[in-house]
Scaffold this motif. Structure first.
Motif, PDB file in Angstrom:
ATOM      1  N   ILE A  52       0.860  -1.245   0.234  1.00  0.00           N
ATOM      2  CA  ILE A  52       0.021  -0.067   0.035  1.00  0.00           C
ATOM      3  C   ILE A  52       0.892   1.341   0.051  1.00  0.00           C
ATOM      4  CG2 ILE A  52      -1.700   1.396   1.399  1.00  0.00           C
ATOM      5  CD1 ILE A  52      -2.737  -1.551   2.319  1.00  0.00           C
ATOM      6  N   ALA A  53       1.967   1.209   0.716  1.00  0.00           N
ATOM      7  CA  ALA A  53       3.099   2.275   0.866  1.00  0.00           C
ATOM      8  C   ALA A  53       3.711   2.415  -0.421  1.00  0.00           C
ATOM      9  CB  ALA A  53       3.743   2.163   2.064  1.00  0.00           C
ATOM     10  N   ASN A  54       3.955   1.429  -1.174  1.00  0.00           N
ATOM     11  CA  ASN A  54       4.874   1.563  -2.468  1.00  0.00           C
ATOM     12  C   ASN A  54       4.046   0.508  -3.516  1.00  0.00           C
ATOM     13  OD1 ASN A  54       6.713   1.452  -4.354  1.00  0.00           O
ATOM     14  ND2 ASN A  54       8.236   0.380  -3.124  1.00  0.00           N
ATOM     15  N   PRO A  55       3.118   1.031  -4.183  1.00  0.00           N
ATOM     16  CA  PRO A  55       2.233   0.139  -5.144  1.00  0.00           C
ATOM     17  C   PRO A  55       2.996  -0.621  -6.258  1.00  0.00           C
ATOM     18  CG  PRO A  55       1.312   2.317  -4.549  1.00  0.00           C
ATOM     19  CD  PRO A  55       2.468   2.323  -4.103  1.00  0.00           C
ATOM     20  N   GLN A  56       4.133  -0.042  -6.463  1.00  0.00           N
ATOM     21  CA  GLN A  56       5.151  -0.713  -7.472  1.00  0.00           C
ATOM     22  C   GLN A  56       5.202  -2.166  -7.061  1.00  0.00           C
ATOM     23  OE1 GLN A  56       8.810   1.259  -7.433  1.00  0.00           O
ATOM     24  NE2 GLN A  56       8.244   2.924  -8.862  1.00  0.00           N
ATOM     25  N   LEU A  57       5.429  -2.605  -5.682  1.00  0.00           N
ATOM     26  CA  LEU A  57       5.694  -4.010  -5.531  1.00  0.00           C
ATOM     27  C   LEU A  57       4.620  -5.023  -5.778  1.00  0.00           C
ATOM     28  CD1 LEU A  57       7.480  -3.219  -1.839  1.00  0.00           C
ATOM     29  CD2 LEU A  57       8.530  -3.740  -4.129  1.00  0.00           C
ATOM     30  N   THR A  58       3.368  -4.382  -5.779  1.00  0.00           N
ATOM     31  CA  THR A  58       2.576  -5.423  -6.174  1.00  0.00           C
ATOM     32  C   THR A  58       2.504  -6.282  -7.298  1.00  0.00           C
ATOM     33  OG1 THR A  58       1.096  -3.526  -5.926  1.00  0.00           O
ATOM     34  CG2 THR A  58      -0.233  -5.608  -5.841  1.00  0.00           C
ATOM     35  N   SER A  59       2.309  -7.570  -7.540  1.00  0.00           N
ATOM     36  CA  SER A  59       2.388  -8.220  -8.706  1.00  0.00           C
ATOM     37  C   SER A  59       1.054  -8.402  -9.648  1.00  0.00           C
ATOM     38  CB  SER A  59       2.984  -9.450  -8.656  1.00  0.00           C
ATOM     39  OG  SER A  59       2.748 -10.156  -7.521  1.00  0.00           O
ATOM     40  N   ALA A  60       0.388  -7.152  -9.782  1.00  0.00           N
ATOM     41  CA  ALA A  60      -0.813  -7.307 -10.646  1.00  0.00           C
ATOM     42  C   ALA A  60      -0.552  -7.161 -12.090  1.00  0.00           C
ATOM     43  CB  ALA A  60      -1.468  -6.019 -10.213  1.00  0.00           C
ATOM     44  N   PRO A  61      -1.320  -8.270 -12.646  1.00  0.00           N
ATOM     45  CA  PRO A  61      -0.773  -8.658 -14.088  1.00  0.00           C
ATOM     46  C   PRO A  61      -1.271  -7.351 -15.123  1.00  0.00           C
ATOM     47  CG  PRO A  61      -2.263 -10.079 -13.326  1.00  0.00           C
ATOM     48  CD  PRO A  61      -1.982  -9.268 -12.200  1.00  0.00           C
ATOM     49  N   LYS A  62      -2.594  -6.990 -14.967  1.00  0.00           N
ATOM     50  CA  LYS A  62      -3.210  -5.977 -15.915  1.00  0.00           C
ATOM     51  C   LYS A  62      -2.461  -4.555 -15.896  1.00  0.00           C
ATOM     52  CE  LYS A  62      -8.153  -7.403 -16.159  1.00  0.00           C
ATOM     53  NZ  LYS A  62      -9.204  -7.225 -15.417  1.00  0.00           N
ATOM     54  N   ARG A  63      -2.463  -4.005 -14.730  1.00  0.00           N
ATOM     55  CA  ARG A  63      -1.797  -2.782 -14.666  1.00  0.00           C
ATOM     56  C   ARG A  63      -0.510  -2.908 -15.211  1.00  0.00           C
ATOM     57  NH1 ARG A  63       0.154   0.066 -10.156  1.00  0.00           N
ATOM     58  NH2 ARG A  63      -0.169  -1.986  -9.210  1.00  0.00           N
ATOM     59  N   GLY A  64       0.233  -3.909 -14.992  1.00  0.00           N
ATOM     60  CA  GLY A  64       1.677  -4.175 -15.283  1.00  0.00           C
ATOM     61  C   GLY A  64       1.652  -4.091 -16.536  1.00  0.00           C
ATOM     62  N   ARG A  65       1.039  -5.031 -17.482  1.00  0.00           N
ATOM     63  CA  ARG A  65       1.350  -5.064 -18.851  1.00  0.00           C
ATOM     64  C   ARG A  65       1.034  -3.616 -19.523  1.00  0.00           C
ATOM     65  NH1 ARG A  65      -2.128  -9.733 -19.352  1.00  0.00           N
ATOM     66  NH2 ARG A  65      -0.720 -11.217 -18.528  1.00  0.00           N
ATOM     67  N   LEU A  66       0.165  -3.155 -19.036  1.00  0.00           N
ATOM     68  CA  LEU A  66      -0.238  -1.620 -19.546  1.00  0.00           C
ATOM     69  C   LEU A  66       1.053  -0.719 -19.434  1.00  0.00           C
ATOM     70  CD1 LEU A  66      -3.763  -0.562 -18.651  1.00  0.00           C
ATOM     71  CD2 LEU A  66      -2.779   0.044 -20.853  1.00  0.00           C
TER      72      LEU A  66
ATOM     73  N   HIS B 214       5.283  -9.481 -13.668  1.00  0.00           N
ATOM     74  CA  HIS B 214       3.924  -9.469 -14.165  1.00  0.00           C
ATOM     75  C   HIS B 214       3.644 -10.996 -14.668  1.00  0.00           C
ATOM     76  CE1 HIS B 214       3.975  -5.274 -13.390  1.00  0.00           C
ATOM     77  NE2 HIS B 214       4.967  -5.195 -14.328  1.00  0.00           N
ATOM     78  N   THR B 215       4.430 -12.064 -14.239  1.00  0.00           N
ATOM     79  CA  THR B 215       3.865 -13.232 -14.720  1.00  0.00           C
ATOM     80  C   THR B 215       3.251 -14.130 -13.615  1.00  0.00           C
ATOM     81  OG1 THR B 215       6.239 -14.098 -14.299  1.00  0.00           O
ATOM     82  CG2 THR B 215       5.705 -13.187 -16.376  1.00  0.00           C
ATOM     83  N   ALA B 216       3.066 -15.223 -13.827  1.00  0.00           N
ATOM     84  CA  ALA B 216       2.385 -16.062 -12.896  1.00  0.00           C
ATOM     85  C   ALA B 216       3.510 -16.461 -11.882  1.00  0.00           C
ATOM     86  CB  ALA B 216       1.827 -17.315 -13.522  1.00  0.00           C
ATOM     87  N   TRP B 217       4.897 -16.498 -12.312  1.00  0.00           N
ATOM     88  CA  TRP B 217       6.045 -17.091 -11.522  1.00  0.00           C
ATOM     89  C   TRP B 217       5.808 -15.947 -10.214  1.00  0.00           C
ATOM     90  CZ3 TRP B 217       7.698 -21.537 -11.541  1.00  0.00           C
ATOM     91  CH2 TRP B 217       7.741 -22.242 -12.622  1.00  0.00           C
ATOM     92  N   ASP B 218       5.914 -14.826 -10.445  1.00  0.00           N
ATOM     93  CA  ASP B 218       6.021 -13.805  -9.492  1.00  0.00           C
ATOM     94  C   ASP B 218       5.077 -13.860  -8.582  1.00  0.00           C
ATOM     95  OD1 ASP B 218       7.251 -11.734  -8.076  1.00  0.00           O
ATOM     96  OD2 ASP B 218       5.674 -10.341  -8.969  1.00  0.00           O
ATOM     97  N   ARG B 219       3.728 -13.856  -8.995  1.00  0.00           N
ATOM     98  CA  ARG B 219       2.570 -13.941  -7.982  1.00  0.00           C
ATOM     99  C   ARG B 219       2.831 -15.271  -7.241  1.00  0.00           C
ATOM    100  NH1 ARG B 219      -1.823 -13.952 -11.915  1.00  0.00           N
ATOM    101  NH2 ARG B 219      -0.219 -13.519 -13.307  1.00  0.00           N
ATOM    102  N   LEU B 220       3.205 -16.435  -7.647  1.00  0.00           N
ATOM    103  CA  LEU B 220       3.553 -17.644  -6.897  1.00  0.00           C
ATOM    104  C   LEU B 220       4.730 -17.505  -5.931  1.00  0.00           C
ATOM    105  CD1 LEU B 220       2.578 -20.499  -7.100  1.00  0.00           C
ATOM    106  CD2 LEU B 220       4.334 -21.234  -8.523  1.00  0.00           C
ATOM    107  N   THR B 221       5.720 -17.002  -6.377  1.00  0.00           N
ATOM    108  CA  THR B 221       6.853 -16.991  -5.570  1.00  0.00           C
ATOM    109  C   THR B 221       6.889 -16.022  -4.322  1.00  0.00           C
ATOM    110  OG1 THR B 221       8.291 -16.820  -7.560  1.00  0.00           O
ATOM    111  CG2 THR B 221       9.421 -16.436  -5.790  1.00  0.00           C
TER     112      THR B 221
END
Lengths: 314, 328
Positions: free
Chosen positions: A293-307, B130-137
């Protein structure tokens, strides 16, 4: 002098409404962040398990029966120990001392970290130098061996001794983090302004510093609970705690003592370990979500990431 | 050079603190454990050893604390840590000397493997975030770091040693094959170290992965990365030479904190595997209430950790010239 009160009225009128929505937003973000929610659900689940122990597993978990080293059955869901005690009932009841020691030791450790870290940094000067020196030294002196030595001298540390030993060795990590945050905040305009308006030191700490450090303090508290549970379980496993209480650590001590694995009694060893890892993992998840929450970059959200990648990448 | 000198002074003070702690702990403990020990040992050990114990713990001595402290320091300067009770009449320094090599070998190697592997995985996962690997790891790494070392050691021992019988159950070498610098002996040593090393690596790996990932992700948004991309550099080159290189430094600073935990975990792992290192010795000393050995071990373990931290600090100073200039 009435300095603490002179600046308050106007300030508070302004500060209060702005604080409220922010904290509400934080909570919402916290719930929306799946990592944190999973962590909270698991952790609260264990707290409830501990509280409801008499309902879930009625009877004394230390009761000795004739069914020795029984594998899981319909009656003994997780089998029995070498003394015929129900592992299921021991795991449920074991939640209590484990969490209580973790909680109290965590709170005490965090309090020490705040006093030494924030106190030193806010006052500055020689006091800060000494505080920093001490935390840096105690970070590099390994804690577990020190705890083992202390617990050996104390002959089976009871609950209070164990909490004191854990807190005495655990405070420097938090102190260091909180100190650097205090130093950063101390230079900020609003703290300077508060000081110029004549607010007292305690007033500044309470009204200006703490609201801005609360997430850090909470994160620190959660990690110290993890640390405390880990240390407590390890000491118990070595037989250095009170081995007659039923806790996850003492379960593993007795399992080791009776050579449970040599008899193939995996049901005695696996459940307490999984519980410890689940509680620790849950706290780590909550901490992680605070980070995210403090550092949103760390999230591994796929959609926003691809964009994001498409926008900035090749 | 100023940086090196400052760090050296810091570690000397830290070492002095642990020496002083070592002196104070037995004297501050309630119920005078040393005196109890003396009562227990009376008649069982030689008067000479009893005298040595008395001197060490300041029991029945009328000298004040300062004089005792001075004597303690003098003895320490001569490398005299007293006599072990468990291994009477062998000196503590000799007993520790025999175990030290095993701990250095096991925990040292496992820590390096875990640091290198974890850092590399962290780089990889951050790059593919942004891959499944990251979300799993991320959750898996968190879960495995929450394992208690000794518990995972028990499970590993049970499954791979006991049920499957692939690895030996305890010790550092086969009784029929004393350690030597021959191929079969080295293979035997590695064979015995495999499970304890595996335990340490599995539990400590997650921490390195997560911290490297956290350091690496912000650096991926830096301008020089965009520039490198725009310049058409190979992905691998950007990943390792540009992004990872800068993210590695903060990971190295985390080493000091991590090392203490890994050593602690290694100690518990040694106990489960009866691996003849300092940790196993510490456990024996604790169960036999062998205070001289216990104290000597605490000092030795602190010294080893301080030395390792100093080495990392020196390395850090080399890698990052800014550290040498900044105020620490």
């Amino acid at each position: 002098m009435m300095t603490p009160f002179t600046a308050s009225p106007g300030d508070e009128g302004e500060a209060l409404p702005s604080v409220k929505p922010r904290s509400a937003r934080t909570w919402l973000a916290f719930v929306r962040n799946r990592t944190g929610l999973i962590g909270i659900v698991i952790f609260v689940g264990f707290v409830v398990l501990g509280l409801l122990a008499p309902v879930i597993a009625p009877g004394n978990p230390a009761t000795i029966t004739m069914h020795i080293m029984s594998p899981p059955t319909a009656h003994y869901w997780l089998g029995t120990t070498a003394e015929g005690q129900s592992v299921w009932s021991q795991v449920i009841w074991g939640t209590r001392p484990t969490l209580v020691i973790g909680f109290i030791a965590g709170a005490l450790t965090t309090a020490l970290s705040i006093i030494i870290g924030v106190g030193g940094a806010y006052n500055g000067g020689a006091l800060d130098d000494v505080a920093t020196m001490f935390s840096n030294i105690f970070i590099v002196i390994p804690g577990i061996p020190l705890m083992i030595v202390l617990a050996t001298y104390l002959h089976h540390a009871g609950t209070v001794a164990m909490i004191l030993v854990i807190s005495a060795t655990g405070w420097p990590f938090g102190a260091r983090v909180l100190r650097s945050q205090t130093l950063a905040l101390r230079k900020r305009d609003f703290v300077q302004a508060a000081r110029l308006t004549g607010e007292s030191t305690w007033g500044i700490v309470q009204r200006e510093l703490f609201p801005n450090m609360i997430s850090l303090i909470v994160a620190n508290f959660l990690s110290t609970i993890m640390y405390a549970i880990g240390a407590e379980v390890s000491l118990q496993f070595l037989g250095l705690g009170n081995i007659n209480t039923v806790s996850w650590g003492s379960m593993l001590y007795w399992a080791g003592n009776y050579q449970a694995l040599a008899f193939g009694a995996w049901w005695w060893i696996i459940p307490p370990g999984i519980c410890i890892a689940l509680v620790g993992g849950a706290l780590a998840l909550v901490n992680r979500s605070i980070d995210e929450i403090a550092n949103p970059q760390l999230t591994s959200a796929p959609k926003r990431g691809r964009l994001h990648r498409g926008g900035t990448g090749s | 050079m100023r940086y090196v000198r400052r760090r050296l002074i810091f570690y000397l003070i830290a070492f002095w603190t642990s020496i002083t702690l070592n002196f104070l702990i037995p004297r501050l403990m309630p119920g005078n454990p040393a005196e109890n020990l003396m009562m227990r040992m009376h008649g069982k050990i030689s008067p000479y050893a009893l005298k040595a114990l008395e001197a060490e713990f300041g029991v029945f001595q009328h000298a004040n604390l300062a004089v005792q402290y001075w004597r303690y320091l003098i003895a320490l300067a001569h490398g005299n840590l007293g006599v072990s009770i468990t291994y009477f009449p062998i000196r503590v320094s000799t007993v520790i000397g025999q175990s030290l090599i095993w701990t250095l070998g096991l925990i040292g190697t496992a820590t390096i493997i875990s640091f290198v592997l974890g850092t590399w995985l962290g780089i990889w996962v951050a790059w593919h975030r942004h891959t499944a690997w990251d979300r799993l790891t991320v959750p898996v790494a968190m879960f495995t770091s929450a394992f208690p070392y000794f518990w995972l050691a028990l499970i590993v021992l049970y499954v791979l040693g006991f049920v499957l019988g692939w690895f030996p159950l305890s010790g550092a070498y086969s009784n029929t094959l004393p350690p030597a610098l021959t191929l079969p002996s080295i293979a035997d040593l590695l064979y015995h170290a495999a499970l304890p090393a595996l335990t340490i690596v599995v539990v400590s790996l997650g921490g390195w992965i997560l911290s490297m990932r956290n350091n690496m992700i912000p650096s991926l948004n830096e301008d020089y990365i965009q520039l490198a991309r725009a310049a058409g550099l190979k992905e691998r080159t950007i990943m390792y030479q540009y992004a990872a290189r800068n993210a590695l430094l903060p990971n190295l600073t985390g080493f000091a904190m991590a090392l203490g935990f890994i050593v602690a975990g290694g100690i518990l792992t040694e106990i489960v595997f009866s691996y003849p290192g300092l940790g196993f010795l510490l456990y024996q000393a604790s169960s036999n209430q062998d205070y001289p050995l216990l104290q000597g071990l605490l000092l030795m373990i602190s010294f080893a950790v301080l030395l390792a931290n100093f080495a990392v600090d020196l390395l850090y100073g080399r890698l990052d010239p800014r550290a040498a200039r900044s105020e620490v």
